[in-house]
Scaffold this motif. Structure first.
Motif, PDB file in Angstrom:
ATOM      1  N   LEU A   1      39.830  40.345  50.021  1.00  0.00           N
ATOM      2  CA  LEU A   1      40.222  39.659  48.994  1.00  0.00           C
ATOM      3  C   LEU A   1      39.125  39.082  48.205  1.00  0.00           C
ATOM      4  O   LEU A   1      39.270  38.970  46.737  1.00  0.00           O
ATOM      5  CB  LEU A   1      41.156  38.408  49.411  1.00  0.00           C
ATOM      6  N   GLY A   2      38.045  38.627  48.814  1.00  0.00           N
ATOM      7  CA  GLY A   2      36.994  37.839  48.001  1.00  0.00           C
ATOM      8  C   GLY A   2      36.426  39.089  47.334  1.00  0.00           C
ATOM      9  O   GLY A   2      35.891  39.018  46.017  1.00  0.00           O
ATOM     10  N   ILE A   3      35.933  40.156  47.876  1.00  0.00           N
ATOM     11  CA  ILE A   3      35.484  41.481  47.083  1.00  0.00           C
ATOM     12  C   ILE A   3      36.298  41.799  45.799  1.00  0.00           C
ATOM     13  O   ILE A   3      35.722  41.862  44.878  1.00  0.00           O
ATOM     14  CB  ILE A   3      35.415  42.626  47.909  1.00  0.00           C
ATOM     15  N   LEU A   4      37.824  41.708  46.243  1.00  0.00           N
ATOM     16  CA  LEU A   4      38.538  42.037  44.856  1.00  0.00           C
ATOM     17  C   LEU A   4      38.584  40.961  44.004  1.00  0.00           C
ATOM     18  O   LEU A   4      38.491  41.096  42.622  1.00  0.00           O
ATOM     19  CB  LEU A   4      40.070  42.210  45.475  1.00  0.00           C
ATOM     20  N   GLN A   5      38.387  39.662  44.379  1.00  0.00           N
ATOM     21  CA  GLN A   5      38.143  38.463  43.474  1.00  0.00           C
ATOM     22  C   GLN A   5      36.951  38.746  42.662  1.00  0.00           C
ATOM     23  O   GLN A   5      37.118  38.558  41.327  1.00  0.00           O
ATOM     24  CB  GLN A   5      38.324  37.225  44.235  1.00  0.00           C
ATOM     25  N   PHE A   6      35.826  38.993  43.203  1.00  0.00           N
ATOM     26  CA  PHE A   6      34.691  39.145  42.482  1.00  0.00           C
ATOM     27  C   PHE A   6      34.757  40.324  41.540  1.00  0.00           C
ATOM     28  O   PHE A   6      34.379  40.317  40.114  1.00  0.00           O
ATOM     29  CB  PHE A   6      33.463  39.325  43.623  1.00  0.00           C
ATOM     30  N   SER A   7      35.316  41.515  41.813  1.00  0.00           N
ATOM     31  CA  SER A   7      35.769  42.636  41.087  1.00  0.00           C
ATOM     32  C   SER A   7      36.450  42.134  39.784  1.00  0.00           C
ATOM     33  O   SER A   7      36.142  42.640  38.664  1.00  0.00           O
ATOM     34  CB  SER A   7      36.268  43.680  41.855  1.00  0.00           C
ATOM     35  N   LEU A   8      37.496  41.309  40.127  1.00  0.00           N
ATOM     36  CA  LEU A   8      38.178  40.879  38.832  1.00  0.00           C
ATOM     37  C   LEU A   8      37.631  40.010  37.876  1.00  0.00           C
ATOM     38  O   LEU A   8      37.856  40.015  36.929  1.00  0.00           O
ATOM     39  CB  LEU A   8      39.623  40.212  39.602  1.00  0.00           C
ATOM     40  N   GLN A   9      36.578  39.128  38.542  1.00  0.00           N
ATOM     41  CA  GLN A   9      36.235  38.202  37.765  1.00  0.00           C
ATOM     42  C   GLN A   9      35.001  39.009  36.893  1.00  0.00           C
ATOM     43  O   GLN A   9      34.725  38.750  35.675  1.00  0.00           O
ATOM     44  CB  GLN A   9      35.132  37.071  38.527  1.00  0.00           C
ATOM     45  N   TYR A  10      34.515  40.094  37.371  1.00  0.00           N
ATOM     46  CA  TYR A  10      33.389  40.990  36.646  1.00  0.00           C
ATOM     47  C   TYR A  10      34.182  41.600  35.453  1.00  0.00           C
ATOM     48  O   TYR A  10      33.686  41.469  34.363  1.00  0.00           O
ATOM     49  CB  TYR A  10      32.765  41.931  37.325  1.00  0.00           C
ATOM     50  N   ARG A  11      35.256  42.105  35.773  1.00  0.00           N
ATOM     51  CA  ARG A  11      36.233  42.729  34.819  1.00  0.00           C
ATOM     52  C   ARG A  11      36.709  41.789  33.695  1.00  0.00           C
ATOM     53  O   ARG A  11      36.528  42.077  32.721  1.00  0.00           O
ATOM     54  CB  ARG A  11      37.431  43.396  35.422  1.00  0.00           C
ATOM     55  N   ARG A  12      36.974  40.487  34.101  1.00  0.00           N
ATOM     56  CA  ARG A  12      37.243  39.539  33.282  1.00  0.00           C
ATOM     57  C   ARG A  12      36.177  39.177  32.324  1.00  0.00           C
ATOM     58  O   ARG A  12      36.184  38.923  31.120  1.00  0.00           O
ATOM     59  CB  ARG A  12      37.787  38.356  34.047  1.00  0.00           C
ATOM     60  N   ALA A  13      34.776  39.251  32.926  1.00  0.00           N
ATOM     61  CA  ALA A  13      33.782  38.916  31.975  1.00  0.00           C
ATOM     62  C   ALA A  13      33.655  39.997  30.899  1.00  0.00           C
ATOM     63  O   ALA A  13      33.285  39.542  29.823  1.00  0.00           O
ATOM     64  CB  ALA A  13      32.495  38.756  32.931  1.00  0.00           C
ATOM     65  N   ARG A  14      33.639  41.355  31.387  1.00  0.00           N
ATOM     66  CA  ARG A  14      33.688  42.389  30.389  1.00  0.00           C
ATOM     67  C   ARG A  14      34.743  42.331  29.333  1.00  0.00           C
ATOM     68  O   ARG A  14      34.399  42.391  28.101  1.00  0.00           O
ATOM     69  CB  ARG A  14      33.885  43.500  31.181  1.00  0.00           C
ATOM     70  N   HIS A  15      35.783  41.821  29.604  1.00  0.00           N
ATOM     71  CA  HIS A  15      36.875  41.818  28.677  1.00  0.00           C
ATOM     72  C   HIS A  15      36.448  40.515  27.516  1.00  0.00           C
ATOM     73  O   HIS A  15      36.707  40.887  26.321  1.00  0.00           O
ATOM     74  CB  HIS A  15      38.252  41.200  29.153  1.00  0.00           C
ATOM     75  N   GLU A  16      36.063  39.397  28.072  1.00  0.00           N
ATOM     76  CA  GLU A  16      35.463  38.416  27.369  1.00  0.00           C
ATOM     77  C   GLU A  16      34.446  38.762  26.333  1.00  0.00           C
ATOM     78  O   GLU A  16      34.299  38.519  25.144  1.00  0.00           O
ATOM     79  CB  GLU A  16      35.142  37.197  28.116  1.00  0.00           C
ATOM     80  N   GLU A  17      33.618  39.791  26.682  1.00  0.00           N
ATOM     81  CA  GLU A  17      32.240  40.023  26.150  1.00  0.00           C
ATOM     82  C   GLU A  17      32.877  41.013  25.004  1.00  0.00           C
ATOM     83  O   GLU A  17      32.023  40.988  23.837  1.00  0.00           O
ATOM     84  CB  GLU A  17      31.341  40.811  27.044  1.00  0.00           C
ATOM     85  N   ALA A  18      33.710  41.975  25.161  1.00  0.00           N
ATOM     86  CA  ALA A  18      34.498  42.934  24.247  1.00  0.00           C
ATOM     87  C   ALA A  18      34.864  41.749  23.135  1.00  0.00           C
ATOM     88  O   ALA A  18      34.829  42.159  22.025  1.00  0.00           O
ATOM     89  CB  ALA A  18      35.425  43.493  24.862  1.00  0.00           C
TER      90      ALA A  18
END
Length: 222
Positions: A171-188
């Motif tokens: 679940l921690g790895i999934l959470q880190f992955s989601l946060q990275y994806r979230r950051a990418r959306h913000e950057e876009a």
């Protein structure tokens, strides 16, 4: 007319209010006993409550958006990335080791205090969803583009250690992955909204601090 941003604000305010109450309620028990042995735990709980309360305040007073990521996936990613680790705590038991819990508590405390600082600096631009409100490039945001996520990662690491198990790791790895994806959306959306973001992204690394300044492009000569 009720806008999407207004409705989202109401929903987040309700959720954050509940979380603040649940986070602050255990502090009342400490007023009826000696807290010297539990000082770090009390300070961590206070910091966590303050972080949630600050998110609530910033959500209520946030400035109007200039751009928002489109589609359902960025929204689901933002919500899951923000709250998954809290759900994970109810699915896994805490480790019965005082030394492990002490290290975990230190990580949670450091991550939370640093998160408060970053959130305060972000101010009224804070948003759980991928939204462009104002471009913040000073303070911790002059070191990396997503300092709040770095601080939250320290907090999450403490939670994983505190409830250490294969499920918690997954679940921690999934959470880190989601946060990275979230950051990418913000950057876009920030790139679409603020033309100067491209230069900011060139100067400042995304997540890992740069120990040497980025090389400037060579200027042309006649």
């Amino acid at each position: 007319m009720l806008t999407e941003d207004f409705l989202g604000r109401i929903a987040i305010v309700i959720v954050m209010t509940v979380l603040v109450i649940f986070s602050g309620a255990p502090l009342l028990a400490h007023f009826y006993r000696d807290i010297s042995a539990d000082a770090l735990a009390v300070f961590t709980q206070v910091a966590s409550t303050a972080f949630l309360a600050l998110q609530l305040v910033m959500t209520v007073g946030r400035i109007p958006p200039k751009g928002t990521a489109k589609g359902i996936e960025p929204r689901l990613t933002s919500i899951a990335g923000a709250f998954l680790i809290l759900v994970a705590l109810f699915l896994t038991p805490a480790v019965e080791s005082e030394s492990v819990q002490l290290i975990a508590l230190c990580l949670v405390f450091i991550g939370t205090v640093c998160s408060i600082f970053c959130l305060y600096w972000l101010g009224r631009s804070f948003s759980i969803m991928a939204t462009a409100r104002r471009l913040v490039t000073s303070g911790p945001y002059s070191i990396v583009r997503h300092p709040l996520y770095i601080c939250e990662a320290v907090f999450v690491s403490g939670m994983i250690l505190s409830h250490f198990s294969m499920l918690m790791i997954a679940l921690g790895i999934l959470q880190f992955s989601l946060q990275y994806r979230r950051a990418r959306h913000e950057e876009a959306i920030l790139r679409q909204t603020f033309p100067e973001y491209e230069e900011y992204a060139r100067r400042v690394p995304m997540l890992v601090p740069r120990f040497f300044p980025a090389a400037r492009p060579a200027s042309s000569r006649d």
